[in-house]
Scaffold this motif. Structure first.
Motif, PDB file in Angstrom:
ATOM      1  N   MET A   1       0.813  -1.178   0.000  1.00  0.00           N
ATOM      2  CA  MET A   1       0.000   0.000   0.000  1.00  0.00           C
ATOM      3  C   MET A   1       0.869   1.260   0.000  1.00  0.00           C
ATOM      4  O   MET A   1       0.590   2.199  -0.728  1.00  0.00           O
ATOM      5  N   LEU A   2       1.902   1.292   0.847  1.00  0.00           N
ATOM      6  CA  LEU A   2       2.767   2.467   0.912  1.00  0.00           C
ATOM      7  C   LEU A   2       3.498   2.684  -0.409  1.00  0.00           C
ATOM      8  O   LEU A   2       3.670   3.827  -0.848  1.00  0.00           O
ATOM      9  N   ALA A   3       3.918   1.606  -1.040  1.00  0.00           N
ATOM     10  CA  ALA A   3       4.601   1.734  -2.330  1.00  0.00           C
ATOM     11  C   ALA A   3       3.657   2.358  -3.359  1.00  0.00           C
ATOM     12  O   ALA A   3       4.078   3.211  -4.159  1.00  0.00           O
ATOM     13  N   GLU A   4       2.408   1.942  -3.339  1.00  0.00           N
ATOM     14  CA  GLU A   4       1.429   2.505  -4.263  1.00  0.00           C
ATOM     15  C   GLU A   4       1.185   3.975  -3.971  1.00  0.00           C
ATOM     16  O   GLU A   4       1.046   4.793  -4.889  1.00  0.00           O
ATOM     17  N   MET A   5       1.143   4.342  -2.701  1.00  0.00           N
ATOM     18  CA  MET A   5       0.975   5.758  -2.338  1.00  0.00           C
ATOM     19  C   MET A   5       2.144   6.590  -2.853  1.00  0.00           C
ATOM     20  O   MET A   5       1.956   7.683  -3.381  1.00  0.00           O
ATOM     21  N   ARG A   6       3.346   6.064  -2.704  1.00  0.00           N
ATOM     22  CA  ARG A   6       4.525   6.786  -3.198  1.00  0.00           C
ATOM     23  C   ARG A   6       4.512   6.872  -4.719  1.00  0.00           C
ATOM     24  O   ARG A   6       4.852   7.897  -5.291  1.00  0.00           O
ATOM     25  N   ARG A   7       4.118   5.774  -5.375  1.00  0.00           N
ATOM     26  CA  ARG A   7       4.065   5.762  -6.821  1.00  0.00           C
ATOM     27  C   ARG A   7       3.105   6.831  -7.339  1.00  0.00           C
ATOM     28  O   ARG A   7       3.386   7.516  -8.315  1.00  0.00           O
ATOM     29  N   ARG A   8       2.012   7.000  -6.654  1.00  0.00           N
ATOM     30  CA  ARG A   8       1.022   8.005  -7.054  1.00  0.00           C
ATOM     31  C   ARG A   8       1.348   9.399  -6.525  1.00  0.00           C
ATOM     32  O   ARG A   8       0.612  10.343  -6.753  1.00  0.00           O
TER      33      ARG A   8
END
Length: 71
Positions: free
Chosen positions: A1-8
């Motif tokens: 989830m955190l990786a996706e937040m950073r990606r976005r």
């Protein structure tokens, strides 16, 4: 989830994120997270006000009005 937040390029997580997660995982009704936040914030404001009245001064002096006299 955190990786996706950073990606976005979303903002860092905060208490709002934690409360939204708690609400979703717990199956709370829509709006429950906002209600919990509002009650907690109100309790904090009241606690600060009570402490200021007891002390007879502001807790944060930067919050005192320094402008022209109010008429």
């Amino acid at each position: 989830m955190l990786a996706e937040m950073r990606r976005r390029r979303l903002p860092d997580r905060n208490i709002d994120f934690a409360l939204a997660t708690l609400s979703a995982v717990s199956g709370m009704v829509p709006g429950a997270g906002e209600a919990i936040f509002a009650v907690a914030r109100t309790a904090g404001w009241l606690a600060h006000a009570m402490e200021e009245y007891e002390r007879g001064s502001l807790l944060r002096l930067r919050a005192s009005y320094t402008g022209p006299p109010i008429t």
